[in-house]
Design a protein around this motif. Structure first.
Motif, PDB file in Angstrom:
ATOM      1  N   ARG A  94     -30.067 -19.814 -19.014  1.00 57.17           N
ATOM      2  CA  ARG A  94     -28.988 -21.113 -19.036  1.00 57.17           C
ATOM      3  C   ARG A  94     -27.783 -21.079 -19.419  1.00 57.17           C
ATOM      4  NH1 ARG A  94     -34.776 -21.520 -19.402  1.00 57.17           N
ATOM      5  NH2 ARG A  94     -34.799 -21.778 -21.764  1.00 57.17           N
ATOM      6  N   GLN A  95     -28.356 -20.402 -20.307  1.00 63.43           N
ATOM      7  CA  GLN A  95     -27.370 -20.520 -21.949  1.00 63.43           C
ATOM      8  C   GLN A  95     -25.593 -20.165 -20.864  1.00 63.43           C
ATOM      9  OE1 GLN A  95     -27.046 -22.788 -23.946  1.00 63.43           O
ATOM     10  NE2 GLN A  95     -25.104 -21.962 -25.189  1.00 63.43           N
ATOM     11  N   THR A  96     -25.596 -19.157 -20.140  1.00 65.89           N
ATOM     12  CA  THR A  96     -24.592 -18.361 -19.942  1.00 65.89           C
ATOM     13  C   THR A  96     -24.577 -19.195 -18.749  1.00 65.89           C
ATOM     14  OG1 THR A  96     -25.574 -15.833 -19.880  1.00 65.89           O
ATOM     15  CG2 THR A  96     -24.205 -16.426 -18.218  1.00 65.89           C
ATOM     16  N   GLN A  97     -24.965 -20.036 -17.499  1.00 66.49           N
ATOM     17  CA  GLN A  97     -24.555 -21.038 -16.547  1.00 66.49           C
ATOM     18  C   GLN A  97     -24.520 -22.255 -17.071  1.00 66.49           C
ATOM     19  OE1 GLN A  97     -28.514 -21.731 -15.108  1.00 66.49           O
ATOM     20  NE2 GLN A  97     -28.296 -20.191 -13.560  1.00 66.49           N
ATOM     21  N   TYR A  98     -24.949 -22.643 -18.368  1.00 69.16           N
ATOM     22  CA  TYR A  98     -23.896 -23.475 -19.624  1.00 69.16           C
ATOM     23  C   TYR A  98     -22.396 -23.049 -19.613  1.00 69.16           C
ATOM     24  CZ  TYR A  98     -22.795 -26.935 -22.293  1.00 69.16           C
ATOM     25  OH  TYR A  98     -22.244 -28.356 -22.712  1.00 69.16           O
ATOM     26  N   ILE A  99     -22.398 -21.862 -20.043  1.00 66.14           N
ATOM     27  CA  ILE A  99     -20.719 -21.028 -20.147  1.00 66.14           C
ATOM     28  C   ILE A  99     -20.263 -21.589 -19.183  1.00 66.14           C
ATOM     29  CG2 ILE A  99     -19.595 -19.730 -21.346  1.00 66.14           C
ATOM     30  CD1 ILE A  99     -22.097 -18.983 -23.230  1.00 66.14           C
ATOM     31  N   GLY A 100     -20.645 -21.138 -18.173  1.00 64.09           N
ATOM     32  CA  GLY A 100     -19.658 -20.677 -17.224  1.00 64.09           C
ATOM     33  C   GLY A 100     -19.678 -21.790 -16.816  1.00 64.09           C
ATOM     34  N   ARG A 101     -20.293 -23.372 -16.589  1.00 69.69           N
ATOM     35  CA  ARG A 101     -20.698 -24.675 -15.526  1.00 69.69           C
ATOM     36  C   ARG A 101     -18.543 -25.560 -16.785  1.00 69.69           C
ATOM     37  NH1 ARG A 101     -21.831 -29.661 -17.809  1.00 69.69           N
ATOM     38  NH2 ARG A 101     -23.473 -29.040 -18.763  1.00 69.69           N
ATOM     39  N   LEU A 102     -18.701 -25.248 -17.664  1.00 66.90           N
ATOM     40  CA  LEU A 102     -17.666 -25.521 -19.020  1.00 66.90           C
ATOM     41  C   LEU A 102     -16.647 -24.615 -19.046  1.00 66.90           C
ATOM     42  CD1 LEU A 102     -19.771 -25.791 -22.757  1.00 66.90           C
ATOM     43  CD2 LEU A 102     -18.892 -27.717 -21.199  1.00 66.90           C
ATOM     44  N   MET A 103     -16.362 -23.426 -18.248  1.00 68.31           N
ATOM     45  CA  MET A 103     -14.944 -22.182 -18.274  1.00 68.31           C
ATOM     46  C   MET A 103     -14.844 -22.837 -16.593  1.00 68.31           C
ATOM     47  SD  MET A 103     -14.291 -20.539 -20.103  1.00 68.31           S
ATOM     48  CE  MET A 103     -14.022 -19.346 -19.291  1.00 68.31           C
ATOM     49  N   ARG A 104     -15.163 -24.174 -15.867  1.00 67.59           N
ATOM     50  CA  ARG A 104     -14.351 -24.393 -14.178  1.00 67.59           C
ATOM     51  C   ARG A 104     -13.441 -25.464 -15.232  1.00 67.59           C
ATOM     52  NH1 ARG A 104     -20.717 -25.798 -11.405  1.00 67.59           N
ATOM     53  NH2 ARG A 104     -21.373 -24.305 -11.477  1.00 67.59           N
ATOM     54  N   ASP A 105     -13.449 -26.256 -15.875  1.00 71.49           N
ATOM     55  CA  ASP A 105     -12.830 -27.382 -16.597  1.00 71.49           C
ATOM     56  C   ASP A 105     -11.672 -26.632 -17.372  1.00 71.49           C
ATOM     57  OD1 ASP A 105     -15.096 -29.288 -16.024  1.00 71.49           O
ATOM     58  OD2 ASP A 105     -15.677 -29.201 -18.005  1.00 71.49           O
ATOM     59  N   LEU A 106     -11.773 -25.503 -17.399  1.00 69.23           N
ATOM     60  CA  LEU A 106     -10.425 -24.999 -18.121  1.00 69.23           C
ATOM     61  C   LEU A 106      -9.615 -24.703 -17.074  1.00 69.23           C
ATOM     62  CD1 LEU A 106     -13.083 -23.072 -21.516  1.00 69.23           C
ATOM     63  CD2 LEU A 106     -11.232 -24.595 -20.766  1.00 69.23           C
ATOM     64  N   ASP A 107      -8.055 -24.221 -17.549  1.00 67.17           N
ATOM     65  CA  ASP A 107      -7.623 -23.064 -17.228  1.00 67.17           C
ATOM     66  C   ASP A 107      -7.587 -21.621 -17.129  1.00 67.17           C
ATOM     67  OD1 ASP A 107      -5.621 -22.195 -15.165  1.00 67.17           O
ATOM     68  OD2 ASP A 107      -4.105 -22.706 -16.953  1.00 67.17           O
ATOM     69  N   PRO A 108      -8.703 -21.266 -16.406  1.00 71.88           N
ATOM     70  CA  PRO A 108      -8.676 -19.394 -17.031  1.00 71.88           C
ATOM     71  C   PRO A 108      -7.872 -18.260 -17.214  1.00 71.88           C
ATOM     72  CG  PRO A 108      -9.105 -19.919 -14.225  1.00 71.88           C
ATOM     73  CD  PRO A 108      -8.538 -20.866 -15.162  1.00 71.88           C
ATOM     74  N   GLU A 109      -6.255 -18.806 -16.975  1.00 73.55           N
ATOM     75  CA  GLU A 109      -6.077 -17.659 -16.619  1.00 73.55           C
ATOM     76  C   GLU A 109      -4.545 -17.216 -18.517  1.00 73.55           C
ATOM     77  OE1 GLU A 109      -4.391 -15.420 -14.582  1.00 73.55           O
ATOM     78  OE2 GLU A 109      -6.274 -16.786 -13.377  1.00 73.55           O
ATOM     79  N   PRO A 110      -4.717 -18.696 -19.099  1.00 75.10           N
ATOM     80  CA  PRO A 110      -4.761 -17.660 -20.716  1.00 75.10           C
ATOM     81  C   PRO A 110      -5.768 -17.029 -20.923  1.00 75.10           C
ATOM     82  CG  PRO A 110      -4.208 -20.564 -20.254  1.00 75.10           C
ATOM     83  CD  PRO A 110      -4.545 -19.579 -18.910  1.00 75.10           C
ATOM     84  N   ILE A 111      -6.871 -17.448 -20.662  1.00 70.19           N
ATOM     85  CA  ILE A 111      -8.111 -16.291 -21.347  1.00 70.19           C
ATOM     86  C   ILE A 111      -8.036 -15.347 -21.010  1.00 70.19           C
ATOM     87  CG2 ILE A 111     -10.724 -16.363 -21.066  1.00 70.19           C
ATOM     88  CD1 ILE A 111     -10.978 -19.741 -21.302  1.00 70.19           C
ATOM     89  N   ARG A 112      -7.589 -15.020 -19.562  1.00 63.85           N
ATOM     90  CA  ARG A 112      -7.523 -13.720 -18.548  1.00 63.85           C
ATOM     91  C   ARG A 112      -6.703 -13.219 -19.751  1.00 63.85           C
ATOM     92  NH1 ARG A 112      -8.758 -16.415 -13.699  1.00 63.85           N
ATOM     93  NH2 ARG A 112     -11.024 -15.540 -13.530  1.00 63.85           N
ATOM     94  N   GLU A 113      -5.072 -13.585 -19.860  1.00 63.36           N
ATOM     95  CA  GLU A 113      -3.669 -12.773 -20.301  1.00 63.36           C
ATOM     96  C   GLU A 113      -4.665 -12.299 -21.996  1.00 63.36           C
ATOM     97  OE1 GLU A 113      -0.572 -15.444 -20.570  1.00 63.36           O
ATOM     98  OE2 GLU A 113      -0.721 -15.574 -17.822  1.00 63.36           O
ATOM     99  N   PHE A 114      -5.102 -12.844 -22.563  1.00 61.88           N
ATOM    100  CA  PHE A 114      -5.473 -13.111 -24.313  1.00 61.88           C
ATOM    101  C   PHE A 114      -6.230 -12.009 -23.945  1.00 61.88           C
ATOM    102  CE2 PHE A 114      -8.916 -13.671 -27.451  1.00 61.88           C
ATOM    103  CZ  PHE A 114      -7.631 -13.387 -28.343  1.00 61.88           C
ATOM    104  N   LEU A 115      -7.158 -11.340 -23.095  1.00 61.16           N
ATOM    105  CA  LEU A 115      -8.338 -10.886 -23.154  1.00 61.16           C
ATOM    106  C   LEU A 115      -8.116  -9.644 -22.425  1.00 61.16           C
ATOM    107  CD1 LEU A 115     -11.516 -12.278 -21.902  1.00 61.16           C
ATOM    108  CD2 LEU A 115     -11.102 -11.523 -24.013  1.00 61.16           C
ATOM    109  N   ASP A 116      -6.445  -9.804 -21.778  1.00 64.74           N
ATOM    110  CA  ASP A 116      -6.103  -8.147 -20.920  1.00 64.74           C
ATOM    111  C   ASP A 116      -5.367  -7.947 -22.520  1.00 64.74           C
ATOM    112  OD1 ASP A 116      -7.527  -8.610 -18.438  1.00 64.74           O
ATOM    113  OD2 ASP A 116      -5.332  -9.804 -17.813  1.00 64.74           O
TER     114      ASP A 116
END
Length: 185
Positions: free
Chosen positions: A66-88
């Motif tokens: 459930r918490q994983t799904q909640y985190i995924g739902r919160l991620m929908r409201d963000l621009d994922p590109e800066p996060i992907r760049e940071f992780l890369d």
């Protein structure tokens, strides 16, 4: 998916939307595997930070899902590109550090197999102390001949790693907690 006027709205299949949601959820789980200090280096909404902190405390499988799904739902409201760049970038620093550790390991083997390699090493890494290095190499060779536990073998690795890091400060250890880095044997 952002709302667009009806004449500009692009049709997206349910399968594609689902895949995008799963990708965001996976991205959130990558964030959850980072250490707290590393996580502070990326700008995230407070609600997402709290959800990730809560995820790390949960023990129940159902609650984790459930918490994983909640985190995924919160991620929908963000621009994922800066996060992907940071992780890369973080993954790149891990790869560079692992390559450094492999160079240290190769240097150890070279020094144990070839006496002339010591002169080259001391020229390339002036921070190394010749007497201590000779002693470590001699003790490691003796240890191998007698089939003893690798105490000096490990000590030689640590000494080489410190000497090589002293002359190459860019070889600092990565900051994420994913089990990478550390002493090679």
């Amino acid at each position: 998916m952002q709302q667009q006027p009806d004449d500009q709205q692009e049709w997206v299949s349910k399968t594609r939307r689902k895949k995008e949601m799963h990708d965001l959820q996976d991205l959130g789980m990558q964030l959850a595997r980072l250490s707290g200090d590393t996580l502070k280096k990326i700008e995230l909404p407070e609600e997402l930070r709290e959800a990730i902190a809560m995820y790390k405390k949960i023990n129940s499988n159902g609650a984790l899902k459930r918490q994983t799904q909640y985190i995924g739902r919160l991620m929908r409201d963000l621009d994922p590109e800066p996060i992907r760049e940071f992780l890369d970038k973080l993954q790149g620093s891990h790869a560079a550090y692992n390559a450094f550790l492999q160079r240290v390991e190769q240097m150890r083997e070279t020094l144990l197999e070839n006496d002339d390699a010591l002169t080259d090493f001391l020229r390339d890494y002036p921070a190394a102390e010749a007497g201590q290095l000779r002693t470590l190499i001699r003790n490691t060779r003796k240890e191998r001949e007698q089939a003893k536990p690798p105490k000096h073998f490990r000590a030689l690795y640590r000494y080489l790693k410190e000497a090589m890091e002293a002359d190459n400060p860019a070889a600092d250890a990565p900051e994420a907690e994913d089990g990478q880095g550390g002493e090679q044997e």
